[in-house]
Design an enzyme around this catalytic site. Structure first.
Site, mmCIF file in Angstrom:
data_model
loop_
_atom_site.group_PDB
_atom_site.id
_atom_site.type_symbol
_atom_site.label_atom_id
_atom_site.label_comp_id
_atom_site.label_asym_id
_atom_site.label_seq_id
_atom_site.Cartn_x
_atom_site.Cartn_y
_atom_site.Cartn_z
ATOM 1 N N HIS A 88 -5.274 15.387 -30.598
ATOM 2 C CA HIS A 88 -5.180 13.928 -30.406
ATOM 3 C C HIS A 88 -5.561 13.188 -31.692
ATOM 4 C CE1 HIS A 88 -4.268 13.444 -26.153
ATOM 5 N NE2 HIS A 88 -5.151 14.375 -25.850
ATOM 6 N N ASP A 121 -14.192 16.410 -16.623
ATOM 7 C CA ASP A 121 -12.860 16.193 -17.203
ATOM 8 C C ASP A 121 -11.807 16.976 -16.392
ATOM 9 O OD1 ASP A 121 -11.069 15.081 -18.985
ATOM 10 O OD2 ASP A 121 -11.441 16.540 -20.578
ATOM 11 N N SER A 168 -3.438 16.996 -18.818
ATOM 12 C CA SER A 168 -4.273 18.145 -18.436
ATOM 13 C C SER A 168 -4.498 18.215 -16.937
ATOM 14 C CB SER A 168 -5.628 18.080 -19.138
ATOM 15 O OG SER A 168 -5.452 18.214 -20.513
ATOM 16 N N ASP A 210 -2.668 24.287 -21.109
ATOM 17 C CA ASP A 210 -2.008 23.371 -20.185
ATOM 18 C C ASP A 210 -0.806 22.697 -20.838
ATOM 19 O OD1 ASP A 210 -3.755 22.143 -21.923
ATOM 20 O OD2 ASP A 210 -4.828 21.014 -20.386
ATOM 21 N N HIS A 211 -0.881 22.518 -22.161
ATOM 22 C CA HIS A 211 0.177 21.839 -22.927
ATOM 23 C C HIS A 211 -0.189 21.906 -24.395
ATOM 24 C CE1 HIS A 211 -2.741 18.689 -23.571
ATOM 25 N NE2 HIS A 211 -3.001 18.728 -22.278
HETATM 26 ZN ZN LIG Z 1 -5.148 15.681 -24.096
#
Ligand SMILES: [Zn+2]
Ligand SMILES: *[C@@H]1O[C@H](CO)[C@@H](O)[C@H](O)[C@H]1NC(C)=O
Ligand SMILES: *[C@@H]1O[C@H](CO)[C@@H](O)[C@H](O)[C@H]1NC(C)=O
Ligand SMILES: *[C@@H]1O[C@H](CO)[C@@H](O)[C@H](O)[C@H]1NC(C)=O
Length: 587
Positions: A347, A196, A145, A386-387
């Site tokens: 995740h 973050d 990220s 972002d992904h």
């Molecule tokens: Zn992540």
């Protein structure tokens, strides 16, 4: 919405009248750059079309004359779709962290099942799809990220772990910093720690994303360029308070006091959030930290609505506050809104947690569209990820036999608690020292809605529950297998992610397939900002001794950074923090 503001891919195949057909043709033409020919029209429609064509020709001539005049008087570029700002405007940038295309299919079908909606019922996001983005970083084909958000904030690629610094370890100016310099008001709204990677990349610069103590100071204006952010909503009190005062800062600095000294109003409870009254008359700058670390998953938060505000509530309040604060300004605002924990659902490989995160993000996106339609100031919203996280697939083969073509949303609709939250209950709750199979069975039946558990599954939860991650992977897998949802990793993946826009007219430059840095370039071009000046200024100021604390010290800097970047795909520090957070959350 005006015709020209219709999103590029909004056609739903049910258009019947002429103007809708025309829109559909225009959309096709935009997509294919060719005229389309829809035949079998009745004769009367031919006449109407002829009439329309005449009117359109006249309108075109008028427009051409007007446009030529405008060109000569304003010396604008020759691109009618140029995103360059000419008047007051607002830019809302939305990030769906870790959301790949499969998350949309999963959530769309889940919502249709759960709410009894027809198969053509779409998410608000679906109606605003514009293109997609390639996500690799300089250090890996799979980004994290930090590198992902640096591509958005600076418009430049960097290494995994980089917070708006480049591979040569120099800071790069961000769209938020350039907007602030140009006179815009600015805001960050997230559901993770505000320190973050994604929010950090817009208003701080560090070599490694885990330097959250440093990020916290920069976010509230202890920053080489001074005050940057006018409104911050999210979690993450942890890095604003010293360890000996219940926080987790190593340096003993009380960053909340520091923020107050700099003029911020600080709030942290639901009551204080509610007293902002939807954002009307809010005094800025404002720092709202509503959780010790991350705000709980929406699946769990909705049962604690009296403790934590939702993403949509934070987004609406932020937009109203920033709009009110800029009423008399000649510049509008730049706001980042992140659905930060879609990534964590990935995740954890927890499909139930993820669908509720995506639905919450979709509601926030709809609230942004609603704001833009009602607000007098010109503005657009761009959204992207972002992904992708988890390598999510909406299929799963559980045995050797050729599989049936099916997945089961009903399994997800029986889940009322995230795997993370239940795993935490086992690890830290009242049964932490004497957890039994019976208690596990009982909690799985109530929390996950699974009654056909096997003794092997219960045994694996029992053997994992005291480990670093607790039993969250085991619990999430019980849900995924029954729903027949597949995952290929607990980390990120390299699949292209979607780009969304409030208006295809203004965001046309992002139609099609792009590098993630194109999204970043679009952002500062839309606000007509130059990031180079900010970069130069940052490079100069960060040479000064007083900013030494921003840097990783010592001769081992480069190897430290690269080894961090190499192992960072695992987000291991994040998982540790998550555990610390849930330690303090209510069970
Ligand atoms: Zn992540
Ligand atoms: C305008 O168009 C010309 C010719 O098509 C092109 O060479 C030029 O780069 C364009 N200018 C801008 C600012 O896009
Ligand atoms: C969902 O829960 C209901 C009520 O407990 C139960 O009857 C049903 O079988 C469950 N469905 C699935 C797919 O587990
Ligand atoms: C086991 O758990 C219960 C809570 O259900 C607690 O009251 C009890 O003291 C525990 N027993 C032991 C031996 O730890």
């Amino acid at each position: 919405m005006a015709n020209s503001d219709r999103p590029l891919l909004a056609g739903d195949g049910t258009n019947s009248d002429i103007s809708n057909e025309r829109e559909a043709e225009e959309e096709d033409a935009l997509l294919t750059r060719q005229n389309t020919n829809r035949s079998n029209r009745p004769v009367w429609r031919e006449y109407m079309l002829l009439g329309w064509a005449l009117a359109a020709t006249i309108a075109l001539v008028v427009l051409a004359v007007f446009y030529q005049h405008k060109q000569t008087t304003q010396d604008r570029s020759n691109d009618t779709d140029s995103p360059k700002a000419t008047g007051k405007r607002n830019l809302i940038f939305m990030v769906s962290d870790g959301m790949g295309p499969a998350s949309l299919s999963l959530t769309r079908s889940y919502r249709q099942y759960e709410q009894g909606l027809p198969i053509d019922d779409l998410l608000t996001l679906d109606e605003h799809l514009i293109g997609n983005s390639r996500t690799r970083s300089t250090s890996s084909l799979i980004t994290d990220s930090a590198a992902g958000a640096t591509a958005f904030s600076c418009g430049k690629k960097s290494y995994n772990g980089a917070i708006s610094v480049l591979p040569d370890h120099t800071p790069c100016g961000t769209v938020l910093e350039a907007a602030k310099r140009a006179g815009y008001m600015t805001g960050l709204v997230v559901t993770t720690r505000i320190t973050d990677a994604t929010p950090a990349c817009f208003a701080s610069h560090v070599h490694m994303r885990e330097e959250e103590d440093s990020i916290a100071r920069q976010l509230i204006g202890d920053h080489p360029l001074g005050h940057q952010v006018d409104l911050l909503f999210g979690g993450g009190r942890c890095h604003f308070q010293p360890r000996n005062e219940g926080g987790c800062r190593a340096d003993g600095v009380d960053v909340i006091s520091m923020a107050k000294d700099k003029g911020y109003k600080y709030i942290h409870t639901r009551e204080e959030f509610d007293s902002l009254n939807g954002g009307n008359g809010v005094k800025l700058p404002l720092l709202g930290l509503f959780a010790f670390a991350d705000i709980p998953f929406e699946l769990d938060r909705r049962n604690q609505n009296d403790v934590y505000p939702s993403l949509e509530e934070m987004a609406r309040t932020a937009m109203s506050a920033l709009a009110a604060a800029t009423t008399d300004n000649d510049k509008g605002f730049f706001l980042l809104i992140e659905g930060s924990r879609i990534d964590h659902g990935g995740h954890n490989n927890d499909p139930a947690a993820q669908v509720h995160e995506v639905m919450a993000y979709d509601r926030a996106f709809a609230s942004v569209i609603d704001f833009l339609e009602k607000d007098d100031t010109d503005g657009i919203a761009i959204g992207t990820s972002d992904h992708e996280t988890g390598g999510l697939s909406i299929a799963r083969q559980l045995q050797k036999d050729y599989p049936d073509y099916i997945w089961y949303p009903e399994v997800l609709s029986n889940v009322s608690r995230s795997a993370e939250n239940l795993a935490h209950y086992f690890k830290r709750g009242p049964h932490k020292d004497n957890l039994t199979s019976e208690i596990i069975q009982q909690e799985i039946e109530v929390g996950l809605g699974i009654t056909d558990w096997t003794s092997d599954e219960i045994a694996s939860v029992l053997s994992a529950y005291q480990g670093l991650e607790g039993a969250k992977y085991e619990l999430a897998d019980m849900i995924s297998r029954r729903a027949q949802i597949g995952w290929s990793t607990h980390g990120h993946s390299a699949v292209d992610v979607n780009i969304y826009g409030s208006s295809a007219k203004h965001a046309g430059a992002l139609a099609g397939n792009h590098e993630n840095t194109d999204v970043g370039k679009f952002l500062h071009e839309y606000l007509d900002l130059s990031l180079d000046d900010v970069t130069e200024d940052l490079k100069m100021k960060t040479q000064l001794e007083e900013w030494a604390w921003m840097h990783v010290s010592g001769p081992g800097k480069s190897s430290q950074v690269s080894s961090f970047a190499k192992q960072h795909g695992s987000d291991s520090h994040r998982l540790q923090i998550e555990i610390e957070e849930t330690d303090r959350a209510e069970l």
